[in-house]
Every structure is written in structure tokens, then in C-alpha cells.
Enzyme design. Structure first.
Site, short mmCIF file in Angstrom:
data_model
loop_
_atom_site.label_atom_id
_atom_site.label_comp_id
_atom_site.label_asym_id
_atom_site.label_seq_id
_atom_site.Cartn_x
_atom_site.Cartn_y
_atom_site.Cartn_z
N GLU A 1 0.84 -1.20 0.00
CA GLU A 1 0.00 0.00 0.00
C GLU A 1 0.87 1.25 0.00
OE1 GLU A 1 -3.57 -0.05 0.41
OE2 GLU A 1 -3.25 -2.14 -0.16
N ASN A 2 0.33 2.32 -0.50
CA ASN A 2 0.97 3.64 -0.45
C ASN A 2 2.34 3.68 -1.10
OD1 ASN A 2 -1.27 4.54 0.99
ND2 ASN A 2 -0.35 3.84 2.91
N ARG A 3 2.54 2.78 -2.00
CA ARG A 3 3.81 2.72 -2.74
C ARG A 3 5.02 2.45 -1.84
NH1 ARG A 3 0.58 1.68 -5.91
NH2 ARG A 3 0.04 2.75 -7.81
N LEU A 4 4.76 1.92 -0.64
CA LEU A 4 5.88 1.60 0.25
C LEU A 4 6.27 0.13 0.03
CD1 LEU A 4 4.89 3.57 3.47
CD2 LEU A 4 6.48 4.21 1.66
N HIS A 5 6.74 -0.13 -1.14
CA HIS A 5 7.04 -1.50 -1.53
C HIS A 5 8.32 -2.00 -0.87
CE1 HIS A 5 4.16 -0.19 -4.42
NE2 HIS A 5 5.02 0.57 -5.07
#
Ligand code: FMN
Length: 217
Positions: free
Chosen positions: A194-198
Site C-alpha cells: 500500500e501507499n507505494r511503500l514497496h
């Protein structure tokens, strides 16, 4: 031409979170790959062994195409192709390649950099014999990456070969056809969140060992 109903800028997916952390990561990248490959196959993703191979000429002009991973073990990743094809010729002049497994539907990606080298002729022959008869003929019929006048010409070459080697007859291994093994020097595992917190964990070869580093997404 309008794309108003299909604007890629508005396409956003929320990725489901799966664990990818230093604690549970395998000791070596091929072990981690084996684990993820198994999970990908279990997710019924179509052709999980399809990977993009990028090569470059000696002066650094890149090109990419999809091939199928056919074998992997602690030595690396093997695919089969025509050595005289564009990719085969580029690898002969510049062995540095990258591989990409684009497993979008499960929010994962594996990317590899390394060097490619031909596998042994005996290994190639063993795999060639395991292929369906028609694919064996196809490997002979196609001078991969060469310009051809027409589809009819390709079909004619195939028909000639089918007459020469009917079903049941052993087809010799084409001299220009065989396996290439990509020996990795770095392998990155990417897990979407989520939220581009890969999560991005990269194994880097150092001497005979693997070091793992975390990269910002
Ligand atoms: C799903 C898929 C799998 C493919 N598998 C292979 C393969 O295993 N070996 C191969 O030589 N080409 C394979 N191809 C064709 C290549 O993408 C490419 O067109 C061909 O190898 C010629 O590439 P080149 O001219 O850059 O050398 C595959 C294509 C697709 C779409």
C-alpha cells in the site's frame, strides 16, 4: 484516436501485502526464487516462467524480448533459443544481460542482472529431445531474427522438414540452437505494498557470498 475511456494515468491498483523481510528471506537468491516461483505457479498466473531478457550490443544499444525459463538451479536461469538470433548474437559480443519476471497480478517482480553463457551441448540435446516433435521441426525451420519473404515460405520450410523427419523419427539438434544460462550477479525481489511503500530486497554477489541490501521503493 481517443483514449478517454482507457487512460493509463488513472489506472491504480491497491497491492495486497505479503511478507518480504530480511528475517524470512532465503540464504541465497536461487532459494528465494524457488520459493516465489512455486507461489507464483500456485496462484495460477499464466506462464509464470515467462521472463523478459534484455541484451545489448558491444556499444550498449539494448533490446528486450520475452522467453521462457526452462531450468533453474543454484547455477542460474536457463532458456533456449537460436544462438544466431539477435539476442544470441548480442550475447556473443556482450555477455551482460538482465532478466525480468513481471508477475503483476500478484504484485511481485524479480529482476536479475548477470552474464549469459551457453550450456553444454549434451544438456541442450537432452532438453531438445524432450520437446514435442513439431517444436523440434520449428527450431530447424526458423532462422530466428532473419527477414523472411512471407509466411508461406516459413510454412514451406516446415512442410519440407516434416516430410524428411516424420513423427517418430529422431530430429537432430540444430547446430545454432541451444540453451543459455544466466549466472546472476544481483537478484532483486520486489513486493508491492500500500501507499507505494514497496519492499525491495537485493542480493548482491560478493566473492563467493551473497549480501542482501534493502532499496527504497
Ligand atoms: C510468451 C513468449 C515466450 C517466448 N519464449 C521464447 C523462448 O523460450 N525462446 C525464444 O527464442 N523465443 C521465445 N519467444 C519469442 C521471443 O520473444 C523473440 O521474438 C525471439 O526469440 C526473437 O528474438 P530476437 O530477434 O530479439 O533474438 C517467446 C515469446 C513470447 C511472447
Amino acid at each position: 484516436m481517443t483514449h478517454q475511456d482507457l487512460d493509463p494515468a488513472t489506472m491504480r491498483k491497491h497491492y495486497r501485502s505479503e511478507i518480504l523481510d530480511e528475517e524470512t528471506l532465503a540464504e541465497d537468491p536461487m532459494g528465494q526464487f524457488a520459493l516465489w516461483f512455486r507461489q507464483t505457479a500456485a496462484s495460477h498466473l499464466f506462464e509464470p516462467n515467462a521472463m523478459v531478457v534484455s541484451t545489448a550490443t558491444a556499444d550498449g544499444r539494448p533490446s528486450s524480448r520475452t522467453v521462457l525459463l526452462k531450468q533453474f538451479d543454484e547455477r542460474g536461469f536457463v532458456f533456449f533459443t537460436n544462438y544466431a538470433s539477435r539476442k544470441g548474437r548480442e550475447i556473443a559480443e556482450n555477455p551482460y544481460v538482465s532478466l525480468l519476471f513481471p508477475w503483476h497480478p500478484i504484485a511481485r517482480q524479480v529482476s536479475v542482472t548477470g552474464t549469459a553463457a551457453r550450456i553444454g551441448r549434451d544438456e541442450t540435446a537432452a532438453y531438445f529431445r524432450s520437446r514435442p516433435h513439431g517444436s523440434q521441426l520449428g527450431a530447424w525451420a526458423s532462422a530466428q531474427s532473419e527477414v523472411i519473404d512471407s509466411r508461406a515460405e516459413l510454412d514451406r520450410r516446415y512442410a519440407e522438414l516434416a516430410e524428411r523427419y516424420p513423427e517418430g523419427e529422431q530430429v537432430p539438434v540444430p547446430p545454432e540452437w541451444g540453451g543459455l544460462r544466466v549466472v546472476p550477479d544481483a537478484v532483486e525481489f520486489w513486493q508491492g505494498h500500500e501507499n507505494r511503500l514497496h519492499d525491495r530486497l537485493r542480493y548482491v554477489r560478493e566473492g563467493g557470498k551473497w549480501r542482501v541490501e534493502r532499496l527504497c521503493p
